[in-house]
Design an enzyme around this catalytic site. Structure first.
Site, mmCIF file in Angstrom:
data_model
loop_
_atom_site.group_PDB
_atom_site.id
_atom_site.type_symbol
_atom_site.label_atom_id
_atom_site.label_comp_id
_atom_site.label_asym_id
_atom_site.label_seq_id
_atom_site.Cartn_x
_atom_site.Cartn_y
_atom_site.Cartn_z
ATOM 1 C CE1 TYR A 123 -4.041 -2.009 0.514
ATOM 2 C CE2 TYR A 123 -2.747 -3.206 2.134
ATOM 3 C CZ TYR A 123 -3.875 -3.097 1.346
ATOM 4 O OH TYR A 123 -4.822 -4.079 1.391
ATOM 5 N NE ARG A 126 -2.736 0.306 5.021
ATOM 6 C CZ ARG A 126 -3.304 0.793 3.909
ATOM 7 N NH1 ARG A 126 -2.801 1.830 3.303
ATOM 8 N NH2 ARG A 126 -4.374 0.192 3.418
ATOM 9 C CB CYS A 135 3.064 -19.191 15.488
ATOM 10 S SG CYS A 135 2.780 -17.860 14.319
ATOM 11 C CB CYS A 139 -3.580 -21.078 12.872
ATOM 12 S SG CYS A 139 -3.417 -20.000 14.289
ATOM 13 C CB CYS A 142 -1.198 -20.613 8.967
ATOM 14 S SG CYS A 142 0.078 -19.373 8.726
ATOM 15 C CG ASP A 303 -5.678 -15.461 2.306
ATOM 16 O OD1 ASP A 303 -6.455 -14.652 1.791
ATOM 17 O OD2 ASP A 303 -4.833 -15.167 3.178
ATOM 18 C CG ASP A 340 -5.207 -9.981 1.569
ATOM 19 O OD1 ASP A 340 -4.950 -9.115 0.706
ATOM 20 O OD2 ASP A 340 -4.552 -10.111 2.622
ATOM 21 C CE LYS A 347 -5.599 -6.932 5.264
ATOM 22 N NZ LYS A 347 -4.308 -6.352 4.831
HETATM 23 C C1 LIG Z 1 -3.272 -6.232 5.605
HETATM 24 C C2 LIG Z 1 -2.082 -5.612 5.141
HETATM 25 C C3 LIG Z 1 -1.732 -4.322 5.540
HETATM 26 C C4 LIG Z 1 -2.598 -3.495 6.454
HETATM 27 O O1 LIG Z 1 -3.832 -3.233 5.858
HETATM 28 P P1 LIG Z 1 -4.898 -2.363 6.628
HETATM 29 O O2 LIG Z 1 -6.135 -2.457 5.763
HETATM 30 O O3 LIG Z 1 -4.339 -0.988 6.722
HETATM 31 O O4 LIG Z 1 -5.097 -2.968 7.975
HETATM 32 C C5 LIG Z 1 -0.583 -3.774 5.027
HETATM 33 N N1 LIG Z 1 0.216 -4.467 4.192
HETATM 34 C C6 LIG Z 1 -0.102 -5.703 3.767
HETATM 35 C C7 LIG Z 1 0.805 -6.394 2.812
HETATM 36 C C8 LIG Z 1 -1.255 -6.327 4.243
HETATM 37 O O5 LIG Z 1 -1.543 -7.576 3.852
#
Ligand SMILES: *Cc1c(COP(=O)(O)O)cnc(C)c1O
Length: 436
Positions: A123, A126, A135, A139, A142, A303, A340, A347
């Site tokens: 993104y 972030r 872990c 799970c 996973c 997924d 996703d 997402k």
């Molecule tokens: C889920 C995810 C995020 C965070 O997504 P938000 O919708 O901001 O919670 C960031 N990077 C990756 C690769 C993700 O899979």
């Protein structure tokens, strides 16, 4: 010595006749005594498998290893384990060996979007930072299942430094999401160091931790850990409860400590066939979460990772669950249902349809009860041309120079200042024909 309940006491004694409640509540003791084999599972839970079953189970284990904390195992219902959501999330199932056409090893292309090992930058603002490859519990659902077990380690300090370096040099990153594996598998000292490094980067505005620890190993949440985390606010913590039965006295205590520590808490669930694919179970779960100061954040469609075929539900099941939550319960108890996107699209939120129709001056909507209603649009809304020159705008948006100037995706199509009218996939056949 009396442990939380009789079952936990029995399990502790089976592990070691001298076990005390202090042992049970020591997360390192729990880790040391994780159930890793079918034989250990039989011994500890008293659930016995036939010889044929064991052959199949061990075959599955070779591909997808097992690890269950004694704590989590203590909630498996011995008499009806096959339908038990705790059992299904933690214990191997030969169905994991079924490979379906749609399966991928890295369905989310996390590795393709990885500028340095351990960082997924998908993104604009972030990143996901994989800071641990291990872990407390593996799970069964996973998404990074193919990797579990074979690389059970905390990345070296050198590798973590490379990730930190990438974040330091990439000034658009304002949000760092620590993931893994489970970041809380790092020692207190390692976490302290890692968080302090990130905290020193001026463009990093928030840090998040994604962890299943409160669910599978709540005793890891100690006073000492909370005191360390407190130094790095704003720190958001997202956990992963899938079923109301996972909310136990011990996990409640862990959540209380985190909430009292001042961390906003969220939860992401995965929609799993036979575990929580039921509107009533999901409603019960979100109610219990908000009672414990946890805000439901996401419900994920399962997924397309290999070994998960038996857990997948149709997308419609998630929509049905959303239909039963929106309007029916507290707004902030309602998570967002997301897929996703395979291939790394990120997402994508999925909702029931509430817009029934639309004209130039009216929107026809329906509510959760099925009542159809009309929203009359304003007649004299003056649509101002936006050239993204915020300095000349009466709205007085106070932003830094250069911020928000770049338009991305659908946002670009909606804007006034950009002339682009469509987004065309690179391999669109019709457009390729035009090139001739
Ligand atoms: C889920 C995810 C995020 C965070 O997504 P938000 O919708 O901001 O919670 C960031 N990077 C990756 C690769 C993700 O899979």
């Amino acid at each position: 010595m009396k442990i939380y309940n009789e079952r936990q006491q029995k399990i502790a004694e089976r592990i070691n006749p001298d076990s005390t409640i202090t042992n049970w509540k020591d997360w390192k003791w729990q880790m040391k005594n994780c159930i890793k084999t079918i034989e250990q599972f039989e011994k500890i839970t008293g659930i016995i498998f036939s010889k044929d079953e064991k052959i199949k189970l061990n075959e599955t284990l070779e591909k997808f290893p097992l690890s269950i904390t004694p704590y989590y195992a203590s909630f498996i219902k011995k008499n009806n384990h096959k339908d038990d959501p705790i059992f299904k999330q933690s214990f191997v199932d030969p169905n994991e060996l079924i490979v379906s056409d749609e399966d991928h090893q890295d369905p989310l292309s996390e590795e393709k979007d990885s500028p340095v090992k351990g960082v997924t930058h998908r993104y604009p603002d972030r990143v996901l930072f994989h800071v641990s490859n291990t872990c407390a519990m593996y799970c069964r659902h996973c998404t990074r299942k193919r990797k579990v077990g074979d690389l059970d380690y905390i990345p070296s300090k050198e590798q973590l430094i490379k990730g930190i370096e990438y974040i330091r040099q990439t000034s658009c990153v304002r949000d760092v999401l620590l993931s893994g594996g489970d970041p809380l598998m790092l020692s207190d000292e390692q976490l302290d160091w890692l968080l302090s490094e990130l905290k020193q980067i001026s463009h990093v505005e928030i840090i998040r931790i994604g962890t299943r620890i409160p669910v599978v190993l709540p005793y890891r949440i100690t006073e000492n850990l909370v005191n360390i985390l407190k130094k790095y606010k704003p720190l958001w913590i997202n956990t992963h409860f899938n079923h109301p039965r996972e909310i136990t006295p011990s996990s409640k205590e862990a959540l209380r400590m985190l909430a009292d520590g001042g961390f906003p808490l969220g939860n992401q669930s995965v929609l799993l066939a036979g575990v929580n694919d039921c509107p009533r179970i999901m409603k019960e779960l979100v109610h219990k979460l908000v009672q414990n100061r946890v805000r439901p954040y996401y419900i994920y469609q399962c997924d397309l990772s290999e070994g998960l075929a038996h857990f997948r539900t149709p997308v419609g099941k998630g929509i049905e669950i959303m239909e039963s939550l929106i309007g029916h319960t507290t707004g902030f108890a309602v998570p967002t249902f997301v897929i996703d996107a395979p291939g790394g699209g990120g997402k994508i939120p999925i909702m029931p349809n509430y817009i029934i129709s639309w004209s130039t001056n009216k929107v026809i909507l329906r509510n959760y009860e099925g009542v159809i209603t009309t929203y009359k649009e304003p007649e004299n809304y003056e649509n101002k041309f936006c050239d993204r020159e915020c300095k000349n705008c009466k709205l007085e948006l106070d932003i830094k120079e250069g911020d928000e100037i770049d338009l991305l995706g659908i946002e670009r199509l909606l804007s006034d200042s950009n002339k682009q009218i469509n987004l065309i996939p690179k391999d669109n056949e019709r457009h390729k024909r035009r090139e001739f």
